[in-house]
Each structure stands twice: as structure tokens, then as C-alpha cells.
Design an enzyme around this catalytic site. Structure first.
Site, PDB file in Angstrom:
ATOM      1  N   ASP A 127      -6.198   3.035  -0.394  1.00 35.58           N
ATOM      2  CA  ASP A 127      -6.008   2.253  -2.042  1.00 35.58           C
ATOM      3  C   ASP A 127      -5.433   0.830  -1.684  1.00 35.58           C
ATOM      4  OD1 ASP A 127      -4.159   2.228  -4.210  1.00 35.58           O
ATOM      5  OD2 ASP A 127      -3.283   3.567  -4.423  1.00 35.58           O
ATOM      6  N   HIS A 128      -5.980   0.544  -2.897  1.00 36.39           N
ATOM      7  CA  HIS A 128      -6.143  -1.613  -2.408  1.00 36.39           C
ATOM      8  C   HIS A 128      -4.710  -1.650  -3.503  1.00 36.39           C
ATOM      9  CE1 HIS A 128      -7.641  -5.155  -1.133  1.00 36.39           C
ATOM     10  NE2 HIS A 128      -9.041  -4.710  -1.663  1.00 36.39           N
ATOM     11  N   ARG A 129      -4.506  -1.343  -3.505  1.00 32.83           N
ATOM     12  CA  ARG A 129      -2.827  -1.536  -3.846  1.00 32.83           C
ATOM     13  C   ARG A 129      -1.745  -1.842  -3.631  1.00 32.83           C
ATOM     14  NH1 ARG A 129      -1.264   3.282  -8.533  1.00 32.83           N
ATOM     15  NH2 ARG A 129      -1.880   3.847  -7.041  1.00 32.83           N
ATOM     16  N   ILE A 171      -2.808  -1.404   0.175  1.00 33.01           N
ATOM     17  CA  ILE A 171      -3.454  -1.761   1.737  1.00 33.01           C
ATOM     18  C   ILE A 171      -4.847  -2.895   1.377  1.00 33.01           C
ATOM     19  CG2 ILE A 171      -5.112  -1.491   3.973  1.00 33.01           C
ATOM     20  CD1 ILE A 171      -3.431   1.572   3.093  1.00 33.01           C
TER      21      ILE A 171
END
Ligand code: COA
Length: 436
Positions: free
Chosen positions: A408-410, A412
Site C-alpha cells: 500500500d503506497h499510502r 510504504i
């Protein structure tokens, strides 16, 4: 003068059902005002009054099946109208219901007031030929047929909250029923419009060849909903890596041969994940409901995807960091067997911090797994294969394992994900480090 109002040309249909009656004996009506609504499985159609006047008597009721030419009402024509266009009986001109708009707005579909009724009745399209008007589509008003509106009224459903799965977004009775079912089960109905995407067009597959329709299993429906939610909500990135597991594989084979426990690679993958999660705590976190805080977990429960006949399930092994690989091998195989028998309890599928999806027993190389939110990362493992690896002097045959880490790029960053997956690969390459 009394006019017999009869069912107009209904095209290829022998009978159609009356789904609404808008008038009763004694009602005054205007010319072209809708008297009844007919519905086939393809379209709805209003039957308009052929003249202005008063309904003397109704010969039909809601639910009746009628055919072309059947008498539906006797109409006493008003004197002014009679003088303008005398007639003894008329086959009313059918008018397609503008399904997305209230009846009063269907006026655009009505013939011009000056058009003689007899001419109109042959010029109007028959019921079977009716298509949704070109202008129809999701507008400010919910787009649904009168019968669906009635169903929604009966069930207390606000159609504005639904987006239809029918052609051009038309709300079908099935959509209303699904909405009610979801509300009753406490689940959040997935309104197709919630992400602003256009709905999937309804395709009649049988037009192109034979088909068979089978219902989805309960598990498949549930996981479809969760996967769709996670796919839409979580901004995914997938980082690939390849781990050299030559020594690890030799070790697990020799340990298996000693008898007792059979070691597949999965328990090692789990143990390595527990070690990596300790080193990179943000991978063992979840966003809280506000989306403004990260909840760091001080336990290490790891789920693994298991294939069953009913669909995909994710049993969770608790406290992986505190268990030996032997414990994990036994527990994972017991949980996988339970999953296949459909006997997992809800508690055995809850509380996961991180998931592993292993397709290595089947084949294929890298893939892009979907994060099992509210977890923030998932590791996809594919089939290890012998590959030539350069050792500085020559190529050596090494067993290389494809890894795919979706995150989850939010939560990591790409750099953290690369560090995580490199560390993970190193742990597998040198399994002694799993003991540290
Ligand atoms: N590379 C090479 N071989 C592998 C491997 C890999 N990555 N992973 C497993 N294998 C081998 C195993 O070691 C075993 O071989 P062996 O008998 O010579 O020891 C064989 O493949 C079969 O293993 P499997 O039955 O898959 O056991 P497992 O413990 O590795 O996996 C499950 C258990 C529950 C994960 C597995 O049965 C399963 O359901 N996999 C599908 C998961 C899935 O559908 N994921 C999709 C999510 S989108």
C-alpha cells in the site's frame, strides 16, 4: 360519444402484462394522457388516451395479461374533442415509457397534439421494437422502470442510492433486491457509482453461442467484494525480486527425509516474513479508520492464501515469530486441510498482519497479488526454477525463487519495499539467519 380503447400493436408478443393503471372510472383524461402501463421482458409502454374525455369504465386491472385489440376501457369523449375528431373506436397509440423520468416528463415521447390518433397508432413503434430512448441514461433522476420504482417504494429503497446494472445504467429489480440484501446483512452495498466508474454493459452472451449460468459460491462472492474494495481503495505497487533458495530447498528436503514432519517451503516463507516484519515494523501496521494514524502491531500473525473448491480463503497462523518452522509446518498443513474441507472458523481467518500467496506448487513466474487490507503488504511467491547465476567466475545452476511484494503506497515507500524484499530474499538464501 363512447370510444372503445383497445390494446395497440404490441409487435411480436402474444400477451403483455399490465403493470400499472393510472386512471379509474370517472377520471377525466386529456388526449394522449397515459391510461395504463404495459410491460414485456424487454420494454415498458404506456397506453395513452386516444382523446380527451372521461373514463366510463375500466375493463382491466393490474396483473392482467392482454393482447393486441383487447378492450381496456370505455371513454366518453368530451364534446369539444368530439367535434374536433369524431371516432367510434380507437386503437390507442403505444408510447414508450421514458423510464428514467417521471411520467409527466415522458411528453417528449408523445406524438404532437395535432397528430391524428389513427395516423399515430400505425406510425409508433411496436412494443417489441422499443429501445431505450437515445437520450435515456443516468440523469438527475434514477433511471428505472415503473415496476422497479414500485418495488423500491414497497421496500423503502431510495433509488438515488443505487446505480443500475442494466443497459445504460438502468436500475433493475435485481439491483433493488441486492441492495436490500446487503443492507439486511449489515454489509456495505457496493454501489457501482461509488467510484464514479461507468457500469458494465449487460451482455446477452447467448447471442454468441451456448452458455450456462451458475451461481457464485458464498466464499467467492465475499472475496470478490473484498478484493474489489482493496483493488479500488489501495494504491498498489508491486516490487519483484528473485531469491536464491538452493540451500534452503536442500535443507527442507533433507529434514523431510528424516521422517516425521513434511516440510514444504511455505513454513520457511512464513518464518522469514516474521523476521522481516520485525525489522521493518511499518509492514506490520494498518491505517486506522481516520486514515491519519498508523497502528503498529506488536504481534506477528501471518495469513496464507489457500485454494479451496469454494474459492480462496486466508487462514491465519498466530504468533509466527514465536514458533519453530516445525510448528509452522504442522499448523499450516492442518489449517490448509481444514480450509479445503470448508471447516475453518471465522476466528482462524482473522487478525492477520501480513499475507503470503504461494502459487509455487502450481507454477508460473511473478504475479501481482492484491493487498489484503487493512494489511499493508502481501508477498506473492511463485515456482522456483533452476537458473544459471554468475558467481564472478562462471555460471552456476541455482534454484531461484520469484518473489512479488505488493504494498500500500499510502503507507510504504518504494525504497522501504525494495529493502524489505531484498532482506527477505537474503533470509531465504541463508536460512541460518532465520534462527537469529
Ligand atoms: N517453488 C517450487 N516448488 C514449490 C514451491 C515453490 N515456490 N512451493 C511449493 N512447492 C512444492 C512443494 O514443496 C511441494 O513439493 P514436494 O512435494 O516435492 O515437497 C509441491 O510444490 C506442492 O506444494 P503445495 O501443496 O503447494 O504446498 P505448500 O505448503 O507449498 O502450499 C498452500 C500450501 C495452502 C499454499 C497450497 O496448497 C495452496 O492452496 N496454494 C494456492 C494458493 C493460492 O491459490 N494463491 C492464490 C492467491 S491469489
Amino acid at each position: 360519444m363512447t370510444i372503445e380503447v383497445r390494446v395497440p400493436d404490441i409487435g411480436d408478443f402474444d400477451t403483455v402484462e399490465i403493470i400499472e393503471v393510472f386512471v379509474q372510472a370517472g377520471s377525466s383524461v386529456q388526449e394522449n394522457e397515459a391510461l395504463l402501463l404495459l410491460e414485456s421482458d424487454k420494454a415498458t409502454m404506456e397506453v395513452p388516451s386516444p382523446a380527451a374525455g372521461t373514463i366510463e369504465s375500466l375493463q382491466v386491472a393490474v396483473g392482467d395479461k392482454v393482447s393486441q385489440g383487447d378492450l381496456v376501457a370505455l371513454l366518453t369523449e368530451s364534446v369539444a374533442a368530439a367535434e374536433a375528431a369524431p371516432a367510434v373506436h380507437a386503437e390507442a397509440a403505444p408510447i414508450p415509457a421514458a423510464e428514467h423520468a417521471p411520467r409527466s416528463e415522458s411528453a417528449t415521447e408523445k406524438p404532437p397534439a395535432s397528430t391524428p390518433v389513427a395516423a399515430v397508432s400505425t406510425a409508433r413503434p411496436a412494443l417489441a421494437q422499443l429501445e431505450v430512448p437515445a437520450a435515456a441514461g443516468p440523469g438527475p433522476l434514477p433511471y428505472a422502470s415503473p415496476s422497479v420504482r414500485r418495488l423500491a417504494r414497497e421496500l423503502g429503497v431510495d433509488l438515488a442510492q443505487l446505480t443500475g446494472s442494466g443497459r445504460k445504467g438502468r436500475i433493475r429489480d435485481e439491483d433493488v433486491r441486492q441492495f436490500v440484501k446487503a443492507a439486511m446483512s449489515g454489509a456495505q452495498p457496493v454501489a457501482a457509482s461509488s467510484n464514479g466508474l461507468p457500469t458494465m454493459p449487460e451482455v446477452d452472451f447467448a447471442k454468441f453461442g451456448p452458455t450456462e449460468t451458475r451461481p457464485l459460491s458464498r466464499i467467492r462472492k465475499l472475496s470478490a467484494r473484498n478484493l474489489h474494495r482493496n483493488w479500488v481503495i489501495v494504491p498498489h505497487v508491486t516490487q519483484f525480486e528473485t531469491a536464491d533458495i538452493t540451500e534452503l530447498d536442500a535443507f527442507r528436503r533433507s529434514e523431510s527425509q528424516r521422517g516425521g514432519v513434511k516440510f514444504t517451503l511455505l513454513p520457511f516463507f512464513m518464518k522469514a516474513a516474521a523476521v522481516a516484519l520485525k525489522k521493518f515494523p511499518e509492514f506490520n501496521s494498518s491505517l486506522d479508520a481516520s486514515g491519519e494514524n498508523l497502528v503498529y502491531k506488536q504481534y506477528t500473525h501471518i495469513g496464507f492464501a489457500a485454494e479451496t473448491e469454494q474459492g480462496l480463503v486466508v487462514p491465519v497462523v498466530r504468533d509466527v515469530d514465536r514458533k519453530t518452522v516445525t510448528d509452522l509446518a504442522e499448523e499450516a498443513s492442518a489449517l490448509a486441510a481444514k480450509a479445503r474441507e470448508g471447516k475453518l472458523s471465522p476466528a482462524e481467518m482473522q487478525g492477520g498482519c501480513f499475507s503470503i500467496s504461494s502459487l509455487g506448487g502450481i507454477g508460473g513466474s511473478h504475479f501481482t497479488p492484491i493487498v489484503n487490507a487493512p494489511e499493508v503488504a502481501i508477498l506473492g511467491v511463485s515456482r522456483a526454477a533452476q537458473q544459471p547465476v554468475w558467481d564472478g567466475q562462471s555460471f552456476q545452476p541455482r534454484l531461484m525463487l520469484p518473489l512479488s511484494l505488493s504494498y500500500d503506497h499510502r503507507v510504504i515507500d518504494g525504497a522501504a519495499a525494495a529493502r524489505f524484499v531484498v532482506t527477505y530474499a537474503e533470509l531465504l538464501t541463508d536460512p541460518r539467519r532465520l534462527l537469529l
